[in-house]
Design a protein around this motif. Structure first.
Motif, PDB file in Angstrom:
ATOM      1  N   ALA B 234      -2.554  19.642  31.887  1.00 13.83           N
ATOM      2  CA  ALA B 234      -3.990  19.789  32.161  1.00 13.83           C
ATOM      3  C   ALA B 234      -4.767  19.237  30.979  1.00 13.83           C
ATOM      4  CB  ALA B 234      -4.360  21.255  32.396  1.00 13.83           C
ATOM      5  N   ALA B 235      -5.902  18.603  31.267  1.00 13.16           N
ATOM      6  CA  ALA B 235      -6.780  18.078  30.215  1.00 13.16           C
ATOM      7  C   ALA B 235      -8.208  18.227  30.721  1.00 13.16           C
ATOM      8  CB  ALA B 235      -6.450  16.620  29.921  1.00 13.16           C
ATOM      9  N   VAL B 236      -8.934  19.171  30.131  1.00 14.30           N
ATOM     10  CA  VAL B 236     -10.248  19.553  30.671  1.00 14.30           C
ATOM     11  C   VAL B 236     -11.290  19.516  29.563  1.00 14.30           C
ATOM     12  CG1 VAL B 236     -11.521  21.345  31.911  1.00 14.30           C
ATOM     13  CG2 VAL B 236      -9.065  21.105  32.290  1.00 14.30           C
ATOM     14  N   THR B 237     -12.472  18.990  29.861  1.00 14.66           N
ATOM     15  CA  THR B 237     -13.567  19.003  28.880  1.00 14.66           C
ATOM     16  C   THR B 237     -14.829  19.562  29.525  1.00 14.66           C
ATOM     17  OG1 THR B 237     -14.826  17.644  27.308  1.00 14.66           O
ATOM     18  CG2 THR B 237     -14.213  16.599  29.380  1.00 14.66           C
ATOM     19  N   ARG B 238     -15.642  20.246  28.721  1.00 11.06           N
ATOM     20  CA  ARG B 238     -16.907  20.804  29.200  1.00 11.06           C
ATOM     21  C   ARG B 238     -18.011  20.544  28.178  1.00 11.06           C
ATOM     22  NH1 ARG B 238     -14.767  20.978  33.191  1.00 11.06           N
ATOM     23  NH2 ARG B 238     -14.535  22.580  34.775  1.00 11.06           N
ATOM     24  N   HIS B 239     -19.199  20.229  28.690  1.00 14.90           N
ATOM     25  CA  HIS B 239     -20.364  19.896  27.874  1.00 14.90           C
ATOM     26  C   HIS B 239     -21.433  20.969  28.085  1.00 14.90           C
ATOM     27  CE1 HIS B 239     -23.085  17.180  25.826  1.00 14.90           C
ATOM     28  NE2 HIS B 239     -23.975  17.379  26.750  1.00 14.90           N
ATOM     29  N   ASP B 240     -22.291  21.162  27.093  1.00 13.76           N
ATOM     30  CA  ASP B 240     -23.338  22.178  27.256  1.00 13.76           C
ATOM     31  C   ASP B 240     -24.665  21.729  26.650  1.00 13.76           C
ATOM     32  OD1 ASP B 240     -24.556  24.628  27.961  1.00 13.76           O
ATOM     33  OD2 ASP B 240     -22.708  25.715  27.546  1.00 13.76           O
ATOM     34  N   GLN B 241     -25.669  22.600  26.724  1.00 18.06           N
ATOM     35  CA  GLN B 241     -27.031  22.256  26.290  1.00 18.06           C
ATOM     36  C   GLN B 241     -27.091  21.968  24.786  1.00 18.06           C
ATOM     37  OE1 GLN B 241     -28.882  25.697  28.641  1.00 18.06           O
ATOM     38  NE2 GLN B 241     -30.443  24.136  28.745  1.00 18.06           N
ATOM     39  N   PRO B 242     -28.087  21.157  24.361  1.00 18.50           N
ATOM     40  CA  PRO B 242     -28.019  20.562  23.022  1.00 18.50           C
ATOM     41  C   PRO B 242     -28.429  21.437  21.839  1.00 18.50           C
ATOM     42  CG  PRO B 242     -29.924  19.729  24.202  1.00 18.50           C
ATOM     43  CD  PRO B 242     -29.159  20.570  25.174  1.00 18.50           C
ATOM     44  N   TYR B 243     -29.461  22.258  21.966  1.00 21.68           N
ATOM     45  CA  TYR B 243     -30.018  22.897  20.770  1.00 21.68           C
ATOM     46  C   TYR B 243     -29.316  24.212  20.467  1.00 21.68           C
ATOM     47  CZ  TYR B 243     -33.736  19.471  21.214  1.00 21.68           C
ATOM     48  OH  TYR B 243     -34.433  18.297  21.309  1.00 21.68           O
ATOM     49  N   ILE B 244     -29.253  24.545  19.173  1.00 21.83           N
ATOM     50  CA  ILE B 244     -28.559  25.762  18.759  1.00 21.83           C
ATOM     51  C   ILE B 244     -29.160  26.981  19.454  1.00 21.83           C
ATOM     52  CG2 ILE B 244     -29.981  26.007  16.678  1.00 21.83           C
ATOM     53  CD1 ILE B 244     -27.651  27.346  15.314  1.00 21.83           C
ATOM     54  N   GLY B 245     -30.476  26.970  19.694  1.00 26.46           N
ATOM     55  CA  GLY B 245     -31.129  28.126  20.288  1.00 26.46           C
ATOM     56  C   GLY B 245     -31.098  28.162  21.811  1.00 26.46           C
ATOM     57  N   ASP B 246     -30.479  27.157  22.429  1.00 26.59           N
ATOM     58  CA  ASP B 246     -30.462  27.099  23.893  1.00 26.59           C
ATOM     59  C   ASP B 246     -29.528  28.120  24.519  1.00 26.59           C
ATOM     60  OD1 ASP B 246     -32.222  25.028  23.882  1.00 26.59           O
ATOM     61  OD2 ASP B 246     -30.774  23.474  24.419  1.00 26.59           O
ATOM     62  N   LEU B 247     -28.442  28.405  23.805  1.00 26.42           N
ATOM     63  CA  LEU B 247     -27.372  29.200  24.396  1.00 26.42           C
ATOM     64  C   LEU B 247     -27.438  30.608  23.840  1.00 26.42           C
ATOM     65  CD1 LEU B 247     -24.585  26.536  24.012  1.00 26.42           C
ATOM     66  CD2 LEU B 247     -25.897  27.074  26.068  1.00 26.42           C
ATOM     67  N   ASP B 248     -27.432  31.560  24.723  1.00 29.34           N
ATOM     68  CA  ASP B 248     -27.495  32.951  24.327  1.00 29.34           C
ATOM     69  C   ASP B 248     -26.152  33.362  23.730  1.00 29.34           C
ATOM     70  OD1 ASP B 248     -28.465  35.516  24.040  1.00 29.34           O
ATOM     71  OD2 ASP B 248     -27.719  36.118  26.013  1.00 29.34           O
ATOM     72  N   MET B 254     -19.358  31.596  24.606  1.00 34.27           N
ATOM     73  CA  MET B 254     -18.584  30.344  24.523  1.00 34.27           C
ATOM     74  C   MET B 254     -18.169  29.869  25.907  1.00 34.27           C
ATOM     75  SD  MET B 254     -18.088  28.392  22.076  1.00 34.27           S
ATOM     76  CE  MET B 254     -17.421  26.749  22.093  1.00 34.27           C
ATOM     77  N   ARG B 255     -19.182  29.627  26.739  1.00 40.95           N
ATOM     78  CA  ARG B 255     -18.882  29.370  28.145  1.00 40.95           C
ATOM     79  C   ARG B 255     -18.155  28.040  28.354  1.00 40.95           C
ATOM     80  NH1 ARG B 255     -24.866  28.362  30.879  1.00 40.95           N
ATOM     81  NH2 ARG B 255     -25.388  26.460  29.737  1.00 40.95           N
ATOM     82  N   THR B 256     -18.358  27.059  27.443  1.00 41.02           N
ATOM     83  CA  THR B 256     -17.637  25.795  27.615  1.00 41.02           C
ATOM     84  C   THR B 256     -16.127  26.012  27.478  1.00 41.02           C
ATOM     85  OG1 THR B 256     -17.992  25.316  25.280  1.00 41.02           O
ATOM     86  CG2 THR B 256     -19.501  24.280  26.830  1.00 41.02           C
ATOM     87  N   LEU B 257     -15.731  26.785  26.465  1.00 40.13           N
ATOM     88  CA  LEU B 257     -14.298  27.016  26.236  1.00 40.13           C
ATOM     89  C   LEU B 257     -13.716  27.907  27.340  1.00 40.13           C
ATOM     90  CD1 LEU B 257     -11.948  26.370  24.349  1.00 40.13           C
ATOM     91  CD2 LEU B 257     -12.538  28.400  23.017  1.00 40.13           C
ATOM     92  N   GLU B 263     -10.149  26.503  34.058  1.00 36.53           N
ATOM     93  CA  GLU B 263      -9.712  25.401  34.928  1.00 36.53           C
ATOM     94  C   GLU B 263      -8.312  24.909  34.540  1.00 36.53           C
ATOM     95  OE1 GLU B 263     -12.478  22.183  35.668  1.00 36.53           O
ATOM     96  OE2 GLU B 263     -10.809  20.837  36.143  1.00 36.53           O
ATOM     97  N   ALA B 264      -8.055  24.807  33.245  1.00 38.89           N
ATOM     98  CA  ALA B 264      -6.729  24.332  32.797  1.00 38.89           C
ATOM     99  C   ALA B 264      -5.643  25.309  33.229  1.00 38.89           C
ATOM    100  CB  ALA B 264      -6.731  24.155  31.284  1.00 38.89           C
ATOM    101  N   TYR B 265      -5.878  26.596  33.048  1.00 36.62           N
ATOM    102  CA  TYR B 265      -4.882  27.603  33.434  1.00 36.62           C
ATOM    103  C   TYR B 265      -4.618  27.546  34.936  1.00 36.62           C
ATOM    104  CZ  TYR B 265      -5.600  29.761  28.819  1.00 36.62           C
ATOM    105  OH  TYR B 265      -5.685  30.005  27.471  1.00 36.62           O
ATOM    106  N   GLN B 266      -5.694  27.340  35.699  1.00 33.95           N
ATOM    107  CA  GLN B 266      -5.563  27.273  37.159  1.00 33.95           C
ATOM    108  C   GLN B 266      -4.680  26.084  37.562  1.00 33.95           C
ATOM    109  OE1 GLN B 266      -9.386  27.209  39.011  1.00 33.95           O
ATOM    110  NE2 GLN B 266      -8.632  28.031  40.965  1.00 33.95           N
TER     111      GLN B 266
END
Ligand SMILES: [Zn+2]
Lengths: 154, 383
Positions: B234-248, B254-257, B263-266
């Motif tokens: 499995a080889a999976v990548t995830r992207h997220d919003q840009p600014y440090i303050g965007d993510l709660d 750590m929703r990307t990880l 998905e990789a485990y699945q």
């Protein structure tokens, strides 16, 4: 073997960044009226600071300006002790200084900015803080000197 | 999709300053070692993917200047730059090139020479219209998100320091690792210079000079060249919003990880990661992050990461050894660090990890972490 060398280079560079409509309006309101403006997503209703043309979560276009207060709540903090080169001046920034992620009243995102306090025992997540402004403004985040604890808890 | 395996890896000695080698020479050293490990020559390589953050060295177009060190003349060459994930993303791109049927053998090389540049300033070159005036670099940003993680999970500075000690102890069994500081203690970590509360100097990764290469081959070539290939499952990548303050509370959630791991485990059919995975090479730029990744990767429940390190579960002799190589906490040439995770995981599956080999590895995990906007998860197996 020949002695290994290091060849030093120092550069002075200049950039000019375009603002587009949304940062132009944000900078104008900050510079001329000392108001902080965010953009609200029509789909999820999140209010974004900094303003941007699209909500990353919904991919909806953002057009609705919302005024955000210059007071807020500390969501994260640290005291920085290691000096870094300030990218705007090229000079080492004096330490220690307090840093926080502050959720301004009316915004759903947080702002990273300085704190007047640099004793970690005097800080906690959830503390209320208020911006201290410079007399002269340029429309940049550095128009705020730092944030100080609010005396009257709300 | 065709089955693809890692058939060879190579890396340089990593150090604070490799004045003896240019960027191109570092890349050549890693490449020739990987070719030798795979038992092939550069002529068998169909395409090359490079990984580097050129801003740190201030030298434009490294794919042109440095590509020759990778043997890139008259071959398809591209470069990927996504911060800390550059190397794992380059490995995912190389895997895609092979699995898609475009190429049969693909070389991935990552490198960085932090000694040549101004890394902290490079990290502070954030949005000039927004937070560049108030940027505090990688350490300040990590410390901010760590304060939220500590508040949410109650991990202690001692537990984080145990991660730092584990990494440096493991590194002493890896001759290529940068930091070789044998026998450091939790007390020494806690007494080391405070960078930004609560992060001490020894909680943080170093800046290294070094390079690492990985060679992929499709199934028939892999079986021909390699007695025990490390198959990419499995080889999976995830992207997220840009600014440090965007993510709660990004280190907490750590929703990307989490999404990439799920998905990789699945895909592989992993339901109990701690029990099923034999070894992990995860991208931990700071001690506290490793604890957060234990939770995001499902090694333990939320709030249990401190217990995992206290109980020695992730030590070399534990149920799931994490970072036998010494990890990013011991070696961090940014463009190479993600390639190192994949290479080290593959070496464990291939039984070529030398003094830091974990016995009987069948399933290995590698991850990448880029600023706070990217996560990569790669799973390798012996079959
Ligand atoms: Zn939205």
């Amino acid at each position: 073997m020949t002695e290994l060398l290091r060849v030093p280079h120092t550069m002075t560079l200049a950039w000019r960044y375009g603002t587009s409509w949304y940062f132009a309006e944000f900078i104008r309101a900050l510079r001329d009226e000392r108001r902080l403006l965010g953009l609200r997503c029509p789909a999820c209703r999140r209010v974004y600071l900094p303003p941007r043309p699209v909500c990353g979560n919904c991919y909806a276009e953002l057009r609705e300006w919302v005024e955000v207060k210059d007071s807020g709540t500390i969501r994260a903090f640290t005291i920085v002790h290691t000096p870094i080169i300030d990218p705007t001046s090229g000079q080492l920034r004096p330490t220690p200084y307090g840093m926080a992620l502050i959720q301004l009243d009316g915004a759903d995102t947080t702002l990273n900015h300085y704190l007047a306090e640099n004793d970690p025992s005097q800080l906690q997540i959830g503390m209320r803080v208020q911006a201290v402004w410079r007399k002269e403004r340029s429309g940049m985040l550095s128009d705020i000197v730092h944030f100080v604890a609010m005396n009257n808890e709300q | 999709m065709r089955r693809v395996a890692v058939i060879g890896t190579g890396q340089t000695k990593h150090a604070k300053a490799r004045d003896d080698a240019t960027q191109s020479e570092l890349v050549r050293q890693a490449t020739t070692r990987a070719l030798a490990d795979a038992g092939i020559t550069i002529h068998e390589v169909d395409a090359i993917v490079l990984s580097n953050m050129e801003l740190f060295e201030g030298r434009a177009l490294p794919e042109m200047w440095v590509g020759e060190g990778a043997g890139g003349y008259r071959k398809p060459v591209m470069k990927i730059a996504t911060g800390g994930t550059s190397g794992t993303s380059a490995c995912i791109a190389g895997y895609h090139q092979c699995a898609s049927g475009l190429f049969d053998i693909v070389l991935v090389v990552g490198w960085e020479k932090h000694s040549e540049g101004a890394t902290q300033t490079g990290m502070a070159l954030t949005d000039p219209l927004w937070d560049r005036n108030v940027a505090s670099g990688a350490v300040g940003n990590f410390a901010l998100s760590i304060s939220q993680y500590v508040a949410a999970r109650g991990v202690t500075p001692q537990q984080a320091a145990k991660v730092a000690v584990k990494a440096r102890r493991n590194a002493t069994r890896n001759p290529y690792a940068h930091l070789q500081i044998d026998g450091i203690t939790v007390e020494q970590v806690l007494q080391s210079r405070m960078l930004a509360d609560p992060v001490h100097l020894l909680d943080m990764c170093p800046q290294s000079d070094g390079a690492c290469a990985v060679i992929y081959a499709v199934e028939d070539r892999a079986k021909k060249f390699c007695p025990r290939p490390s198959w990419v499952r499995a080889a999976v990548t995830r992207h997220d919003q840009p600014y440090i303050g965007d993510l709660d509370r990004r280190l907490v959630t750590m929703r990307t990880l989490r999404d990439a791991a799920r998905e990789a485990y699945q895909r592989v059919g992993i339901t109990e990661p701690l029990r099923e995975i034999d070894v992990a090479e995860i991208y931990e730029p700071v001690s506290y992050a490793e604890l957060a990744w234990y939770e995001a990767l499902g090694f333990c429940a939320e709030g249990e990461a401190g217990r995992l390190i206290d109980d020695g579960v992730t030590e070399m002799n534990g149920e799931l050894p994490v970072n036998p190589s010494g990890g990013v906490l011991s070696t961090n040439p940014v463009g190479a660090s993600g390639v190192l995770r994949v290479a080290e995981a593959a070496m464990q599956v291939m039984g070529r990890a030398g003094d830091h080999q974990v016995p009987d590895v069948r399933l290995a995990l590698a991850t990448g972490y880029g600023v706070y906007a990217w996560s990569d998860v790669i799973i390798l197996s012996a079959d």
